[in-house]
Design a protein around this motif. Sequence first.
Motif, PDB file in Angstrom:
ATOM      1  N   ALA A 195       0.846  -1.200   0.000  1.00 43.93           N
ATOM      2  CA  ALA A 195       0.000   0.000   0.000  1.00 43.93           C
ATOM      3  C   ALA A 195       0.875   1.242   0.000  1.00 43.93           C
ATOM      4  CB  ALA A 195      -0.924   0.004   1.219  1.00 43.93           C
ATOM      5  N   SER A 196       0.283   2.364  -0.357  1.00 44.33           N
ATOM      6  CA  SER A 196       0.952   3.655  -0.300  1.00 44.33           C
ATOM      7  C   SER A 196      -0.059   4.708   0.125  1.00 44.33           C
ATOM      8  CB  SER A 196       1.571   4.003  -1.657  1.00 44.33           C
ATOM      9  OG  SER A 196       0.572   4.028  -2.647  1.00 44.33           O
ATOM     10  N   VAL A 197       0.450   5.772   0.721  1.00 44.38           N
ATOM     11  CA  VAL A 197      -0.391   6.880   1.183  1.00 44.38           C
ATOM     12  C   VAL A 197      -0.131   8.073   0.279  1.00 44.38           C
ATOM     13  CG1 VAL A 197      -0.885   8.452   3.094  1.00 44.38           C
ATOM     14  CG2 VAL A 197      -0.309   6.059   3.558  1.00 44.38           C
ATOM     15  N   LEU A 198      -1.206   8.700  -0.188  1.00 47.24           N
ATOM     16  CA  LEU A 198      -1.097   9.875  -1.049  1.00 47.24           C
ATOM     17  C   LEU A 198      -1.919  11.001  -0.441  1.00 47.24           C
ATOM     18  CD1 LEU A 198      -1.827   7.763  -4.171  1.00 47.24           C
ATOM     19  CD2 LEU A 198       0.313   8.968  -3.844  1.00 47.24           C
ATOM     20  N   ASP A 199      -1.315  12.177  -0.377  1.00 49.68           N
ATOM     21  CA  ASP A 199      -2.098  13.326   0.080  1.00 49.68           C
ATOM     22  C   ASP A 199      -2.240  14.296  -1.085  1.00 49.68           C
ATOM     23  OD1 ASP A 199       0.422  14.395   0.022  1.00 49.68           O
ATOM     24  OD2 ASP A 199       0.437  15.077   2.081  1.00 49.68           O
ATOM     25  N   SER A 200      -2.049  15.574  -0.841  1.00 49.61           N
ATOM     26  CA  SER A 200      -2.257  16.567  -1.892  1.00 49.61           C
ATOM     27  C   SER A 200      -1.125  16.587  -2.911  1.00 49.61           C
ATOM     28  CB  SER A 200      -2.425  17.951  -1.259  1.00 49.61           C
ATOM     29  OG  SER A 200      -1.273  18.260  -0.491  1.00 49.61           O
ATOM     30  N   GLY A 201      -0.208  15.635  -2.820  1.00 47.78           N
ATOM     31  CA  GLY A 201       0.862  15.549  -3.804  1.00 47.78           C
ATOM     32  C   GLY A 201       2.160  16.193  -3.375  1.00 47.78           C
ATOM     33  N   VAL A 202       2.230  16.671  -2.154  1.00 43.52           N
ATOM     34  CA  VAL A 202       3.443  17.310  -1.664  1.00 43.52           C
ATOM     35  C   VAL A 202       4.125  16.351  -0.693  1.00 43.52           C
ATOM     36  CG1 VAL A 202       4.346  19.309  -0.421  1.00 43.52           C
ATOM     37  CG2 VAL A 202       2.339  19.554  -1.881  1.00 43.52           C
ATOM     38  N   ALA A 203       5.405  16.111  -0.911  1.00 39.80           N
ATOM     39  CA  ALA A 203       6.158  15.234  -0.009  1.00 39.80           C
ATOM     40  C   ALA A 203       6.385  15.960   1.312  1.00 39.80           C
ATOM     41  CB  ALA A 203       7.486  14.853  -0.641  1.00 39.80           C
ATOM     42  N   PRO A 204       6.438  15.308   2.460  1.00 46.83           N
ATOM     43  CA  PRO A 204       6.243  13.877   2.635  1.00 46.83           C
ATOM     44  C   PRO A 204       4.759  13.525   2.720  1.00 46.83           C
ATOM     45  CG  PRO A 204       6.742  14.836   4.757  1.00 46.83           C
ATOM     46  CD  PRO A 204       6.791  15.961   3.735  1.00 46.83           C
ATOM     47  N   ASN A 205       4.445  12.284   2.426  1.00 47.87           N
ATOM     48  CA  ASN A 205       3.056  11.821   2.444  1.00 47.87           C
ATOM     49  C   ASN A 205       2.623  11.336   3.816  1.00 47.87           C
ATOM     50  OD1 ASN A 205       2.431  12.326  -0.243  1.00 47.87           O
ATOM     51  ND2 ASN A 205       3.478  10.474  -0.875  1.00 47.87           N
ATOM     52  N   THR A 206       3.455  11.516   4.824  1.00 49.96           N
ATOM     53  CA  THR A 206       3.103  11.077   6.175  1.00 49.96           C
ATOM     54  C   THR A 206       2.633  12.233   7.044  1.00 49.96           C
ATOM     55  OG1 THR A 206       5.425  11.233   6.809  1.00 49.96           O
ATOM     56  CG2 THR A 206       4.612   9.066   6.118  1.00 49.96           C
ATOM     57  N   VAL A 207       2.688  13.450   6.526  1.00 44.64           N
ATOM     58  CA  VAL A 207       2.150  14.617   7.230  1.00 44.64           C
ATOM     59  C   VAL A 207       0.983  15.114   6.385  1.00 44.64           C
ATOM     60  CG1 VAL A 207       2.608  16.910   8.136  1.00 44.64           C
ATOM     61  CG2 VAL A 207       4.423  15.177   8.163  1.00 44.64           C
ATOM     62  N   ILE A 208      -0.227  14.973   6.922  1.00 47.00           N
ATOM     63  CA  ILE A 208      -1.434  15.236   6.152  1.00 47.00           C
ATOM     64  C   ILE A 208      -2.192  16.403   6.773  1.00 47.00           C
ATOM     65  CG2 ILE A 208      -3.645  14.249   5.419  1.00 47.00           C
ATOM     66  CD1 ILE A 208      -2.205  11.498   5.549  1.00 47.00           C
ATOM     67  N   LYS A 209      -2.589  17.358   5.941  1.00 46.30           N
ATOM     68  CA  LYS A 209      -3.393  18.480   6.417  1.00 46.30           C
ATOM     69  C   LYS A 209      -4.817  17.992   6.651  1.00 46.30           C
ATOM     70  CE  LYS A 209      -0.794  22.159   4.286  1.00 46.30           C
ATOM     71  NZ  LYS A 209      -0.830  23.327   3.407  1.00 46.30           N
ATOM     72  N   VAL A 210      -5.396  18.361   7.806  1.00 47.64           N
ATOM     73  CA  VAL A 210      -6.742  17.881   8.133  1.00 47.64           C
ATOM     74  C   VAL A 210      -7.793  18.406   7.157  1.00 47.64           C
ATOM     75  CG1 VAL A 210      -6.240  17.489  10.565  1.00 47.64           C
ATOM     76  CG2 VAL A 210      -7.117  19.714   9.835  1.00 47.64           C
ATOM     77  N   GLY A 211      -7.496  19.489   6.455  1.00 49.12           N
ATOM     78  CA  GLY A 211      -8.440  20.054   5.494  1.00 49.12           C
ATOM     79  C   GLY A 211      -8.332  19.466   4.102  1.00 49.12           C
ATOM     80  N   ASP A 212      -7.445  18.489   3.899  1.00 50.08           N
ATOM     81  CA  ASP A 212      -7.255  17.876   2.577  1.00 50.08           C
ATOM     82  C   ASP A 212      -7.784  16.443   2.552  1.00 50.08           C
ATOM     83  OD1 ASP A 212      -5.936  20.160   1.759  1.00 50.08           O
ATOM     84  OD2 ASP A 212      -3.924  19.282   1.903  1.00 50.08           O
ATOM     85  N   ASP A 213      -8.335  16.055   1.410  1.00 51.71           N
ATOM     86  CA  ASP A 213      -8.595  14.630   1.189  1.00 51.71           C
ATOM     87  C   ASP A 213      -7.251  13.924   1.116  1.00 51.71           C
ATOM     88  OD1 ASP A 213     -11.302  15.241   0.879  1.00 51.71           O
ATOM     89  OD2 ASP A 213     -11.222  15.184  -1.311  1.00 51.71           O
ATOM     90  N   TRP A 214      -7.228  12.664   1.510  1.00 51.84           N
ATOM     91  CA  TRP A 214      -6.034  11.848   1.315  1.00 51.84           C
ATOM     92  C   TRP A 214      -6.451  10.450   0.912  1.00 51.84           C
ATOM     93  CZ3 TRP A 214      -4.750   8.065   5.213  1.00 51.84           C
ATOM     94  CH2 TRP A 214      -5.495   8.168   6.395  1.00 51.84           C
ATOM     95  N   TYR A 215      -5.518   9.690   0.402  1.00 53.07           N
ATOM     96  CA  TYR A 215      -5.845   8.421  -0.240  1.00 53.07           C
ATOM     97  C   TYR A 215      -4.885   7.325   0.212  1.00 53.07           C
ATOM     98  CZ  TYR A 215      -8.140  11.774  -3.283  1.00 53.07           C
ATOM     99  OH  TYR A 215      -8.909  12.793  -3.751  1.00 53.07           O
ATOM    100  N   VAL A 216      -5.390   6.113   0.189  1.00 55.32           N
ATOM    101  CA  VAL A 216      -4.546   4.934   0.388  1.00 55.32           C
ATOM    102  C   VAL A 216      -4.741   4.067  -0.848  1.00 55.32           C
ATOM    103  CG1 VAL A 216      -4.066   2.906   1.795  1.00 55.32           C
ATOM    104  CG2 VAL A 216      -4.773   5.048   2.893  1.00 55.32           C
TER     105      VAL A 216
END
Length: 195
Positions: A70-91
């Motif tokens: 699996a991989s984690v994707l957020d808004s496309g900005v590295a790193p993908n392990t720090v996610i903004k609560v206002g953004d959708d994110w994906y696994v």
Amino acid sequence: MSDNELVFEVENDENVSVSNVNNGDSLPEPANSLESTMDGILPPWVQRYPGVFQTPFPPKSPHLYGHIEASVLDSGVAPNTVIKVGDDWYVDIYWSLKGTLMPLIYGKWCIRLHLESMGRGKEFNYPRKGREIYVRANPCGNGYYRYRVKVPAGTVTAKHHGIPYKLVVSVTFYDYCGEPGRITGVVEGPILYFS
């Protein structure tokens, strides 16, 4: 549901906030491993997390074996392990089932995400009970599956800021009668932080 459990909300019963990227019908057939199916699909900064895939047979048995990652994707900005609560994110979940018995495996796969707090904090399970994510098994296909789970913005809120969460992804096979089979994959993903 316990007081210490917070479930992911879903947009509606039909959509379940999940997008099916591919159910295994058109992924390229890799030479030796599932890993090559991810080459060229993910941006180079996205980390892939391998998992453990279990069948009733020994690993790499010619009868039935599998692989999951699996991989984690957020808004496309590295790193993908720090996610903004206002953004959708994906696994993104990639798994395969191979072997001489693969064409006889008919049923469905159940996908679940779990976020376990490392310290104080609520536990997250997605989707909530009764709204499971199912992917139909394709015994006539190539045995490769790819599925993208969308976690909507605001699922983890600002009050969870600074709490590390361990992501665990599970894919479990259910037979044609709806009974859990002895085929499952688990990925221990990264520690995620929400800001």
